[in-house]
Scaffold this motif. Structure first.
Motif, PDB file in Angstrom:
ATOM      1  N   ALA A   1       0.774  -1.012   0.005  1.00  0.00           N
ATOM      2  CA  ALA A   1      -0.080   0.055   0.010  1.00  0.00           C
ATOM      3  C   ALA A   1       0.798   1.230   0.093  1.00  0.00           C
ATOM      4  CB  ALA A   1      -1.196   0.144   1.281  1.00  0.00           C
ATOM      5  N   ALA A   2       1.898   1.159   0.746  1.00  0.00           N
ATOM      6  CA  ALA A   2       2.863   2.325   0.935  1.00  0.00           C
ATOM      7  C   ALA A   2       3.199   2.860  -0.547  1.00  0.00           C
ATOM      8  CB  ALA A   2       3.852   2.000   1.723  1.00  0.00           C
ATOM      9  N   ILE A   3       3.779   1.977  -1.317  1.00  0.00           N
ATOM     10  CA  ILE A   3       4.492   2.304  -2.677  1.00  0.00           C
ATOM     11  C   ILE A   3       3.252   3.046  -3.435  1.00  0.00           C
ATOM     12  CG2 ILE A   3       3.658   0.073  -3.953  1.00  0.00           C
ATOM     13  CD1 ILE A   3       7.094   1.796  -4.095  1.00  0.00           C
ATOM     14  N   ARG A   4       2.012   2.625  -3.334  1.00  0.00           N
ATOM     15  CA  ARG A   4       0.821   3.086  -4.083  1.00  0.00           C
ATOM     16  C   ARG A   4       0.885   4.729  -3.501  1.00  0.00           C
ATOM     17  NH1 ARG A   4      -3.427   0.149  -6.024  1.00  0.00           N
ATOM     18  NH2 ARG A   4      -2.790  -1.716  -6.664  1.00  0.00           N
ATOM     19  N   ILE A   5       0.853   4.998  -2.250  1.00  0.00           N
ATOM     20  CA  ILE A   5       0.526   6.290  -1.608  1.00  0.00           C
ATOM     21  C   ILE A   5       1.636   7.186  -1.919  1.00  0.00           C
ATOM     22  CG2 ILE A   5       0.263   7.600   0.507  1.00  0.00           C
ATOM     23  CD1 ILE A   5      -2.175   5.571  -0.152  1.00  0.00           C
ATOM     24  N   PHE A   6       2.924   6.486  -1.833  1.00  0.00           N
ATOM     25  CA  PHE A   6       4.165   7.324  -2.275  1.00  0.00           C
ATOM     26  C   PHE A   6       4.067   7.761  -3.670  1.00  0.00           C
ATOM     27  CE2 PHE A   6       8.628   6.962  -3.936  1.00  0.00           C
ATOM     28  CZ  PHE A   6       9.240   7.990  -3.378  1.00  0.00           C
ATOM     29  N   GLN A   7       3.761   6.811  -4.394  1.00  0.00           N
ATOM     30  CA  GLN A   7       3.730   7.230  -5.971  1.00  0.00           C
ATOM     31  C   GLN A   7       2.869   8.047  -6.407  1.00  0.00           C
ATOM     32  OE1 GLN A   7       6.483   6.581  -7.876  1.00  0.00           O
ATOM     33  NE2 GLN A   7       5.417   8.291  -9.103  1.00  0.00           N
ATOM     34  N   MET A   8       1.655   8.052  -5.805  1.00  0.00           N
ATOM     35  CA  MET A   8       0.605   9.060  -6.000  1.00  0.00           C
ATOM     36  C   MET A   8       0.902  10.048  -5.347  1.00  0.00           C
ATOM     37  SD  MET A   8      -3.054   7.184  -5.327  1.00  0.00           S
ATOM     38  CE  MET A   8      -2.771   6.295  -3.695  1.00  0.00           C
ATOM     39  N   VAL A   9       1.484  10.578  -4.538  1.00  0.00           N
ATOM     40  CA  VAL A   9       2.131  11.916  -3.978  1.00  0.00           C
ATOM     41  C   VAL A   9       3.060  12.618  -4.978  1.00  0.00           C
ATOM     42  CG1 VAL A   9       3.505  13.174  -2.253  1.00  0.00           C
ATOM     43  CG2 VAL A   9       1.671  11.398  -1.583  1.00  0.00           C
ATOM     44  N   LYS A  10       3.977  11.684  -5.577  1.00  0.00           N
ATOM     45  CA  LYS A  10       4.841  12.225  -6.699  1.00  0.00           C
ATOM     46  C   LYS A  10       4.140  12.357  -7.905  1.00  0.00           C
ATOM     47  CE  LYS A  10       8.909  10.037  -7.031  1.00  0.00           C
ATOM     48  NZ  LYS A  10      10.077   9.394  -7.118  1.00  0.00           N
ATOM     49  N   SER A  11       3.174  11.658  -8.299  1.00  0.00           N
ATOM     50  CA  SER A  11       2.483  11.797  -9.585  1.00  0.00           C
ATOM     51  C   SER A  11       1.240  12.473  -9.623  1.00  0.00           C
ATOM     52  CB  SER A  11       2.125  10.323 -10.065  1.00  0.00           C
ATOM     53  OG  SER A  11       3.498   9.546 -10.130  1.00  0.00           O
ATOM     54  N   ARG A  12       0.945  13.293  -8.601  1.00  0.00           N
ATOM     55  CA  ARG A  12      -0.429  13.959  -8.558  1.00  0.00           C
ATOM     56  C   ARG A  12      -0.774  14.906  -9.710  1.00  0.00           C
ATOM     57  NH1 ARG A  12       1.167  15.999  -2.574  1.00  0.00           N
ATOM     58  NH2 ARG A  12       2.753  17.515  -3.311  1.00  0.00           N
ATOM     59  N   ASN A  13       0.481  15.329 -10.476  1.00  0.00           N
ATOM     60  CA  ASN A  13       0.323  16.053 -11.373  1.00  0.00           C
ATOM     61  C   ASN A  13       0.796  15.587 -12.883  1.00  0.00           C
ATOM     62  OD1 ASN A  13      -1.035  18.289  -9.751  1.00  0.00           O
ATOM     63  ND2 ASN A  13       1.190  18.734  -9.210  1.00  0.00           N
ATOM     64  N   ASP A  14       0.895  14.365 -12.797  1.00  0.00           N
ATOM     65  CA  ASP A  14       1.644  13.608 -13.834  1.00  0.00           C
ATOM     66  C   ASP A  14       0.416  13.129 -14.882  1.00  0.00           C
ATOM     67  OD1 ASP A  14       3.052  12.189 -15.856  1.00  0.00           O
ATOM     68  OD2 ASP A  14       4.285  11.112 -14.277  1.00  0.00           O
ATOM     69  N   GLN A  15       0.598  13.868 -16.160  1.00  0.00           N
ATOM     70  CA  GLN A  15      -0.397  13.696 -17.190  1.00  0.00           C
ATOM     71  C   GLN A  15       0.194  12.888 -18.297  1.00  0.00           C
ATOM     72  OE1 GLN A  15      -3.287  15.304 -17.099  1.00  0.00           O
ATOM     73  NE2 GLN A  15      -2.777  16.671 -15.361  1.00  0.00           N
ATOM     74  N   GLY A  16       1.536  12.446 -18.317  1.00  0.00           N
ATOM     75  CA  GLY A  16       2.205  11.642 -19.099  1.00  0.00           C
ATOM     76  C   GLY A  16       2.192  10.295 -19.100  1.00  0.00           C
ATOM     77  N   ARG A  17       2.142   9.571 -17.605  1.00  0.00           N
ATOM     78  CA  ARG A  17       2.097   8.228 -17.468  1.00  0.00           C
ATOM     79  C   ARG A  17       0.672   7.602 -17.227  1.00  0.00           C
ATOM     80  NH1 ARG A  17       6.223   4.862 -16.076  1.00  0.00           N
ATOM     81  NH2 ARG A  17       8.318   5.927 -15.888  1.00  0.00           N
ATOM     82  N   LEU A  18       0.684   6.546 -17.740  1.00  0.00           N
ATOM     83  CA  LEU A  18      -0.730   5.873 -17.687  1.00  0.00           C
ATOM     84  C   LEU A  18      -1.074   5.430 -16.386  1.00  0.00           C
ATOM     85  CD1 LEU A  18      -0.793   3.629 -21.101  1.00  0.00           C
ATOM     86  CD2 LEU A  18      -2.025   5.911 -20.703  1.00  0.00           C
ATOM     87  N   ALA A  19      -2.330   5.350 -16.003  1.00  0.00           N
ATOM     88  CA  ALA A  19      -2.840   5.187 -14.700  1.00  0.00           C
ATOM     89  C   ALA A  19      -2.434   3.620 -14.378  1.00  0.00           C
ATOM     90  CB  ALA A  19      -4.239   5.129 -14.309  1.00  0.00           C
ATOM     91  N   LEU A  20      -2.436   2.568 -15.561  1.00  0.00           N
ATOM     92  CA  LEU A  20      -2.126   1.233 -15.627  1.00  0.00           C
ATOM     93  C   LEU A  20      -0.627   1.131 -14.951  1.00  0.00           C
ATOM     94  CD1 LEU A  20      -3.603   0.237 -18.864  1.00  0.00           C
ATOM     95  CD2 LEU A  20      -4.143  -0.679 -16.456  1.00  0.00           C
ATOM     96  N   ASP A  21       0.328   2.074 -14.969  1.00  0.00           N
ATOM     97  CA  ASP A  21       1.493   1.940 -14.249  1.00  0.00           C
ATOM     98  C   ASP A  21       1.509   1.544 -13.014  1.00  0.00           C
ATOM     99  OD1 ASP A  21       3.145   2.109 -16.728  1.00  0.00           O
ATOM    100  OD2 ASP A  21       3.335   4.167 -16.626  1.00  0.00           O
ATOM    101  N   LEU A  22       0.214   2.113 -12.142  1.00  0.00           N
ATOM    102  CA  LEU A  22       0.384   2.053 -10.886  1.00  0.00           C
ATOM    103  C   LEU A  22      -0.963   1.231 -10.250  1.00  0.00           C
ATOM    104  CD1 LEU A  22       1.870   2.892  -8.320  1.00  0.00           C
ATOM    105  CD2 LEU A  22       0.376   4.882  -8.351  1.00  0.00           C
TER     106      LEU A  22
END
Length: 400
Positions: free
Chosen positions: A301-322
């Motif tokens: 779960a922590a990896i999800r939360i951590f990456q969501m914080v980093k990617s909250r403005n990321d328009q380039g990566r697909l959601a399927l990466d996470l």
């Protein structure tokens, strides 16, 4: 964790990866009245009850996107009643030592990430073990490790080397040093001198296995902070890094420094699992086995939360990466119900991007688009918990 490893393997095909391993301790001495006797051992200080957790965090080498964990070992010393001296610990094969976790995590990582284009494993001083160097590197697997404090460097002729020999200086860079977690050290820009030279790490006398060879060639990269006499610097930078990656120039040395600095990511993961996030050390479970299971779930779960914080403005990566397809489908369905009537309250992120899905998770965590501050880890954790409940309900409805 098998499902997590399988999912990870499917998302990293053809990628260049940085894999960071480290160990953190989780203490449960204050729960002696709750824990059943004999189910939890003692940690490093041989006094507090606890567990040691050793993950391998997988990042994209291009943008440090965190894909997941390629290995997660939880060390419970409840069965280690014998004294290390009585067991002649130093004479044991490395496979029977607790330090083998550094090698084992690397071996597991090579297995899980077979489809990657390249893997660079990063670790701190404790991992600087001869067998890590003799067994792990190959054509697509490399190491960047901070040198052990006791290591002596020698050249091909067996002569002792000075890691900061002025003749081996390749240049100077400016490095941003972040503030530490306790804010005792302020962020600053540091002038760093870089030194590079070839060396060898020689097989320890105590190592009897002939399969590990007599020595391993490597490169020594030193980063040493230039300190003005008028300045008082707490913990000035002085890193001695070892790598099997060819490093001769300032540009190549700067790349090695950048790879090593990515360790910051795993420190943030540990922090998120403790006081500031999941509060793992506050567990009220009664057995060591139950706590181990909880730790495994929390790290995923922590990896999800951590990456969501980093990617909250990321328009380039697909959601399927996470996120998996089921999560994306469900979150997309609830999106309209979370939007308001004003333009500012709309989810204007690109559909199917990570930013689009993170916006929805944040709303589930009671974040408001009108807020000045973006959603942080606690808010996204709350939203993630709501999502898990939605998934359970959805599963029940589908089964009926």
């Amino acid at each position: 964790m098998e499902g997590h490893y399988e999912s990870l393997a499917g998302r990293i095909s053809g990628k260049d990866l940085i894999c960071i391993q480290d160990t953190s301790e989780y203490m449960y001495g204050h729960h002696k009245g709750i824990l059943k006797d004999g189910t939890l051992g003692r940690i490093t200080d041989d006094y507090n009850l606890g567990l040691r957790v050793h993950p391998m965090l997988v990042l994209d080498a291009n943008d440090e996107f965190a894909y997941g964990f390629s290995s997660l070992e939880i060390v419970n010393r409840e069965a280690q009643a014998e004294n290390k001296t009585q067991r002649k610990y130093k004479q044991l094969p490395v496979e029977e030592k607790e330090s083998y976790r550094w090698i084992n995590a690397a071996l597991n990582t090579k297995q899980v990430l077979q489809k990657a284009n390249s893997i660079t494993i990063v670790a701190d001083r404790e991992s600087d073990i001869y067998q890590l160097w003799s067994r792990i590197p190959d054509e697509k697997t490399h190491l960047v490790v901070r040198s052990s404090l006791t290591r002596i460097f020698k050249n091909e002729g067996g002569e002792k080397l000075d890691p900061t020999d002025r003749q081996k200086r390749v240049g100077q860079i400016t490095l941003l040093i972040p503030a530490d977690f306790d804010k005792k050290r302020k962020a600053r820009e540091a002038k760093i001198e870089l030194y590079v030279q070839k060396a060898q790490t020689r097989r320890p006398v105590s190592l009897r296995s002939s399969n590990d060879g007599q020595h391993v060639p490597l490169y020594v990269v030193v980063a040493k902070e230039v300190i003005n006499q008028r300045e008082e610097i707490q913990d000035p930078v002085e890193w001695i890094l070892l790598t099997d990656i060819k490093t001769d120039t300032l540009e190549e040395a700067t790349t090695i420094i950048s790879i090593y600095r990515s360790r910051w990511n795993i420190e943030q993961i540990f922090r998120l699992t403790k006081q500031k996030g999941f509060q793992l050390e506050s567990s009220q479970l009664e057995t060591g086995h139950a706590i181990e299971n909880l730790i495994a779930m929390v790290f995923i779960a922590a990896i999800r939360i951590f990456q969501m914080v980093k990617s909250r403005n990321d328009q380039g990566r697909l959601a399927l990466d996470l996120f998996d397809a089921q999560e994306i489908t469900l979150l997309t369905k609830v999106n309209k119900g979370l939007e308001g009537s004003s333009p500012k309250s709309k989810n204007i992120n690109r559909p199917e991007s990570i930013a689009f899905i993170v916006w929805i998770v944040a709303r589930l965590g009671n974040w408001k688009p009108e807020d000045k501050d973006p959603p942080g880890p606690i808010t996204l954790l709350k939203g993630w918990i709501v999502l898990q409940n939605y998934l359970k309900v959805n599963q029940i409805l589908l089964s009926n």
